[in-house]
Every structure is written in C-alpha cells, then in structure tokens.
Design an enzyme around this catalytic site. Structure first.
Site, mmCIF file in Angstrom:
data_model
loop_
_atom_site.group_PDB
_atom_site.id
_atom_site.type_symbol
_atom_site.label_atom_id
_atom_site.label_comp_id
_atom_site.label_asym_id
_atom_site.label_seq_id
_atom_site.Cartn_x
_atom_site.Cartn_y
_atom_site.Cartn_z
ATOM 1 C CG HIS A 467 -1.362 0.704 1.118
ATOM 2 N ND1 HIS A 467 -2.871 0.426 0.989
ATOM 3 C CD2 HIS A 467 -1.420 2.757 1.988
ATOM 4 C CE1 HIS A 467 -3.771 2.513 1.424
ATOM 5 N NE2 HIS A 467 -2.536 3.291 1.991
ATOM 6 C CD GLU A 468 2.186 3.371 3.280
ATOM 7 O OE1 GLU A 468 1.817 4.362 3.242
ATOM 8 O OE2 GLU A 468 0.328 3.586 4.615
ATOM 9 C CG HIS A 471 0.279 6.377 -0.807
ATOM 10 N ND1 HIS A 471 -0.746 6.907 -1.347
ATOM 11 C CD2 HIS A 471 -0.151 5.381 0.389
ATOM 12 C CE1 HIS A 471 -1.894 6.711 -0.834
ATOM 13 N NE2 HIS A 471 -1.579 6.116 0.559
ATOM 14 C CG HIS A 474 0.264 9.028 -6.733
ATOM 15 N ND1 HIS A 474 -0.702 9.279 -6.103
ATOM 16 C CD2 HIS A 474 0.671 9.827 -7.869
ATOM 17 C CE1 HIS A 474 -1.398 10.372 -6.983
ATOM 18 N NE2 HIS A 474 -1.039 9.864 -7.770
#
Length: 675
Positions: A467-468, A471, A474
């Site tokens: 998940h991190e 990010h 991104h």
C-alpha cells in the site's frame, strides 16, 4: 544553520541529515521564511502587467528552500522526534501559519492573480497551466482573500490556533502510546502467543533492564497480543489501554482539543461562506459535497450490514461453542476471528510469516514495479540517512536515467509515531529545462528482527508495505512541471487509488511466486496457501467494511454538522456509531480523541476516501486481470494517465483516460463477497 538555508551540496541534492543540528532548525525557519517573503514581494512589486509566468508560475516556484526545510523537519518530527523537536514544532508552526496567511490574505498579490484569472480564456494555456491557475485562484478565494480586514484577522487567529491544536493532539497520542506497557512476569500469561512475539517482548524488557516480557501499544506488539493471547483478562487490559489513549482526564487528554478543533473548523468554514467544514473541504474533492459522501457511505452500509451481522452472529456462536463466552467483547474480536479463520481455512499468520521475510517482500514490490513500469531499485550507501535503520535506493528507468531516491524506514522506535505512511523529502518539478527528481520515503512499524529471526511480516503487514509502496510510486513516477501539482498532490479521494491498487498483487499467485519464499528453505509459498489467502481475503469483509464505514460516518458527524452544541465527545461518538456498532460499547474508551487521521492529519471530511478509492482500485485492477496482471500496455496507461500526472487534471478525466469508462462499484462488491 547555513546547511538548511542554502542549496545542499550533496549527491542528487539529498537532505544532509548528519550535518543538521536540532538547534539549526528554528533560525533556518526564520531565515527561509524571510527569503520566501522576499520572493513574494518581488512578484507583487513587479512593475510589468501580471502574466501567467510572472505571477502564477513565479508563485508556484517561490519558497523552495522553505518547502525543503519544512519537509525535512516535519517528516523527522513524525519518524524520529524528541522533546526538543516537538518544542520547536510548537514554536515554528505558528510562524508558518502566519506566513501562509500573509500570502493568501495579501490583497495586492490576489489582485495580480485575479487579473490573470480573468483573462484565462485568451491565454492559450496548457491543461496543466490552466489547472494551476484555477487552483491558485481558488486557494486564495477559498482561504479568505475576499474577506474584509476584520474577518481576515479572525481567520488568521483561527488558523494559528488550529495548527497548534493539531500538533498537541498528535503529541498527546504519541505520549499516551509510549506511556503504557504491559509487564508480564508469569510465563503462563504468554500462552497462545507466537514465538517471535514473545522473543521481541523479552528483548524489549531486557532493553529496559526488566525481567520477563513487555508488550506495548505499538502495532507489532499490540496486534499479536490481542490476536493470540489466551489470557482474556490481559487482552482486556491492553485493549482498554489502547482505546483510552488521550481519554484519561490527565495532562494528555484530548477531549477538549477534539471539540475545539471541530468547532474552530466550523467557525472557519462559516467565516468563508460555507455551511460546514465538510462543505468547504468537499468542494475540492471528487465527491463534491457532504450529501454525496453520506449517500455513498450509507449505500455501502445497506449492502454490508446484513453480511456483517451474519458474520458477527457466526463469530459469537463460535466463541460460545469453543470457550463458553456468553458475550463477545471488543478484546475478543481479533482472538476469535483468528481462531475461526484457522478453522475455516486452516491458515494463520504464523504459518504464513516464514514466507514473508521483509527483505524478500520489499524486493518483490521492486520486481513488480520493474515488470509493470520498468523501474530498478539499487541500494546505495553514499546517501545520508536520519537513522541507521533506514535503507536508501536509487530508482532508475529502463534507460538508466534517475527516476527517484527512495528511503525505506520499517521498524518501530520511541521517537516514531504509530502506523505507516509515505512522504517526500523533495518534490518533482521541471524548471529551467531540468526535471528535478523526487526523494520519496516509506515509513512503517513492522516487527523487528530478533537475535534468532529476521523480520517476518504478517500478511496484513505485507499488504501495508505494498500500500505505502503504491503511494511511493505515485510520488516517484511524478512528471509534471509545477511542484504543487506533482506526485500525490491530487484530490484527497483519488490519492488512495495508487496505494490500494498495489495491494491486489499480494493476492495473485503469479506475483506471490516472485517473493513469497520460505526464509530458511527458499521454498516458494505452497499453492494451497495462496488459494487460502485468496479465499480468506473476503473473510469477515462485511465486518471490516462496517468498521471503515463507522470511521467515515464519525468523521462526517463531526464535520458536516454544526458541532457547537457538542459537549461530550464520548456521547457524541456513541450516537454516531449507533448504526454500525456490533460489539458492546466500552465505557472507558473513546476513539475520537486518538483519531489522528481526522484531528491531526489531513483526513477531516475525507476518511470516506478509503472506501471511495476501493471502488476505483477494484475497478482498475479488474482491467489488469482482464488483460493479464503484468500487462505492459495496461501498466503504461496507468503510469501515463494516473501515476505521472499528479493533480494536473480532474481525477475522473484521468481515470477515464486510463480505463475507458467511469468506475463501477460492482467490482468492489464482488471482490468483497458482498454480492
């Protein structure tokens, strides 16, 4: 101090952590604020007619030294803080708030922006420039530029107080987390706990010169305890301790602060002409208004509640049959859920952990990023870091060009707040023909290696890492001209799409075979485990959905209504949770006062965005599944239309360009087993 007020003379312009002294921060803030003010004055006093370049663009590139300093200081205040840093944070936060207000409330500056904004249709701007102009104009008009002098003064007062309160809220939660320990001296009380958890608790006790075992409210210690400890009384003790953080009528109590924040946000929104704080916030979100958010949450609630109630009844019956538990309490939830999961799927975290050695999982994330986006990650040892446990990487594309610097910081320690997050030490932007590449950091709190074992992750920690890392991608793949539109600078209910979509690869046999290898034998995770991971992915999904919805609805209860009548945080929270509550209420506990996401972080009126983004991510991943989970063409469309574009266009336009259509909730409901 000089080091923080000039360009860094370091490899890739990375932060020179080892050369920074704590006493350097405050004078550097004062000097860099003065520099940034001078840059703003130069824009205002420019005798030329206002243009996009000399006003909007100049404004976006101003304050670079201050931005770098702020990112270093506040990132470390979350990951590596101490009393001195917290004191400095309390001193510099009002200065930064005042500076920020000096800009948005500056009439002469706003006149220039307005003059450019009024001729936007004749300026022949690129899409990104048009977005920047729109955002700059709105950031002024939405933050008080059109107010009278008297109201501007009031706004400054509110903003300064809010900034301080949020900081204190956060510090209180950290203090309460650090202040509790469960000290066990009787070995019988450890029954049921995994070997690695016991070993970690023993070494923590040893580090404090105590006999026995110490368990804390840090997730790697707390979660295994409430999940596996057979001693129900001790589970109750630690669970109540976790639930009453900042709710103990002591010096770290957050009840009054919580109400003050909610009331000041409401007052601020009214001052700016908005009905509530939610109306103000959601104007700049995909969801647009509180009514749409509430109807989205309540619609999901209607679909999830029957499943949640069935699952809760099943869990209650199971606990009664197994141990004669008459009434299921909150401290029983994780324990019996894990037992039931083992019974249904014969699968528990202890069976899976040997296949998820931290280094292998991280390399798995790197390999998947390579297969999808052509990135390579190479660990480097000549970049400064702020703690010895941090690892640093050069990220390059398939042509060997630098894409980003990546910092990974994975273990809990006293100066680090709980949870997991992504942040950046330097934004990406393009200036004077040079594409400045970003410096991105992932910070987590995973189980530390012990004397006999490496760091072995629970499956939940595996999905957290992915998940991190989503990010992180991104941020790393950002490719925009302007810093304020770069990377994760997107609408809040779009920011979770890249992170949540990455979690999907953790459930795919093709992806797991790349990294889920036994840390001792090197054996790839057995196919039956993979099938069980997939099967169990929707285990108690109704209850999990209800929990997420309850947080979103609590957030909206505080922020989409007039909070001035609220006198009792606990009573208000209990009423907000009424439609989603499964377990009996615990009188000593209150969640709101440690709900840092909405009262200290940026999620106020935005907690719904986790579920909103799940709709996007399930729909996006369905596209990958149709074409192949490593399909280069789909990955490139995702990179070009979502990951690299930051906030340069409306999120729905970007999504449709990637997907060819608007997202449908069906993929999420299907994945969650709710239809």
């Amino acid at each position: 101090m000089k080091i923080l007020t000039q360009k860094f003379n370091t490899k890739y312009d990375t932060a020179p952590f080892s050369q920074i002294k704590i006493e350097d921060y405050k004078p550097a803030f004062i000097e860099n604020i003065a520099k940034a003010k001078a840059e703003i004055d130069a824009i205002i006093n420019n005798p030329e007619t206002p243009t996009f370049e000399n006003t909007i663009e100049a404004l976006d590139f101003s304050g670079d030294a201050l931005d770098r300093l702020s990112s270093i200081f506040f990132n470390l205040n979350s990951a590596e803080t101490c009393d001195e840093m917290q004191k400095i944070a309390q001193e510099v936060t009002p200065l930064l708030t005042e500076f920020s207000n000096d800009i948005t409330l500056n009439e002469d500056l706003f006149k220039r922006i307005k003059s450019v904004y009024e001729q936007k249709n004749t300026l022949n701007l690129t899409t990104e420039q048009a977005t920047l102009l729109d955002k700059k104009f709105k950031s002024f008009s939405r933050n008080g530029a059109l107010l009278s002098e008297e109201k501007k003064a009031k706004l400054r007062e509110i903003d300064t107080e809010l900034a301080k309160l949020k900081l204190t809220f956060s510090e209180n939660v950290l203090a309460e987390t650090n202040n509790y320990q469960l000290h066990i001296t009787n070995e019988n009380d450890l029954k049921g706990l995994p070997e690695g958890t016991i070993e970690a608790a023993k070494s923590l006790a040893k580090s404090k010169n105590l006999d026995g075992w110490i368990f804390t409210l840090d997730h790697p210690s707390y979660l295994p305890f409430v999940t596996y400890a057979e001693n129900r009384e001790l589970r109750k003790e630690i669970a109540i301790a976790a639930g009453k953080k900042a709710f103990q009528n002591n010096e770290f109590d957050n009840q009054e602060i919580t109400l003050k924040i909610a009331k000041l946000r409401f007052e601020r929104a009214n001052l700016l002409g908005y009905e509530t704080h939610s109306h103000f916030v959601l104007e700049e979100r995909m969801a647009q208004n509180p009514e749409k958010v509430k109807s989205f949450l309540n619609d999901l609630l209607v679909k999830a509640k029957p499943a949640a109630e069935r699952e809760f009844a099943e869990l209650t019956a199971f606990a009664k049959a197994l141990d004669g538990i008459e009434k299921l309490e909150k401290w029983d939830g994780a324990y019996y859920s894990e037992k039931l999961k083992q019974k249904l799927f014969n699968l528990d975290d202890e069976k899976l952990k040997p296949y998820f050695k931290l280094e292998n999982v991280l390399n798995g994330a790197f390999t998947i990023a390579n297969k999808l986006f052509g990135l390579t990650f190479t660990e480097v040892f000549d970049i400064d870091k702020y703690h010895e446990e941090v690892t640093t990487y050069e990220v390059k594309d398939e042509f060997g060009a630098l894409v980003a610097i990546f910092y990974a910081d994975f273990f809990p320690r006293p100066g680090k707040r709980n949870g997991a997050w992504m942040t950046s030490f330097k934004s990406q932007y393009i200036k004077d023909g040079k594409n400045e590449r970003p410096h991105i950091s992932n910070v987590c709190n995973f189980t530390k290696p012990t004397e006999t074992k490496p760091s072995l992750l629970t499956f939940n920690e595996v999905t957290t890492l992915f998940h991190e890392f989503g990010h992180g991608l991104h941020g790393m793949l950002a490719n925009t001209v302007y810093p304020s539109l770069s990377g994760t600078s997107v609408y809040w209910d779009f920011v979770e799409l890249p992170s949540q979509v990455m979690e999907n690869w953790c459930y795919e046999p093709e992806a797991l075979s790349l990294f889920a290898k036994h840390y001792e034998t090197g054996e790839i995770i057995p196919q039956e485990y993979v099938e069980k991971i997939k099967e169990s992915a929707s285990f108690q999904e109704g209850m999990a959905t209800l929990r997420q919805l309850s947080f979103g609805l609590l957030d909206m209860a505080f922020h989409s209504n007039n909070p001035t009548e609220i006198t009792d945080v606990k009573a208000f929270e209990k009423a907000a949770f009424e439609g989603t509550a499964l377990y009996p209420d615990v009188a000593e506990n209150c969640m709101s006062v440690s709900f840092s996401h909405i009262f200290a972080g940026g999620y106020s009126s935005g907690y719904y965005s986790y579920k909103w983004a799940e709709v996007l991510d399930a729909d996006a991943f369905a596209y990958f599944q149709e074409q192949g989970i490593f399909n280069k063409e789909v990955a490139t469309k995702f990179k070009d239309n979502v990951l690299s574009k930051g906030g340069t266009e409306l999120p729905m336009e970007l999504y449709k360009r990637f997907r060819g259509q608007e997202p449908k909730a069906d993929a999420l409901l299907k994945r969650a087993g709710l239809i």
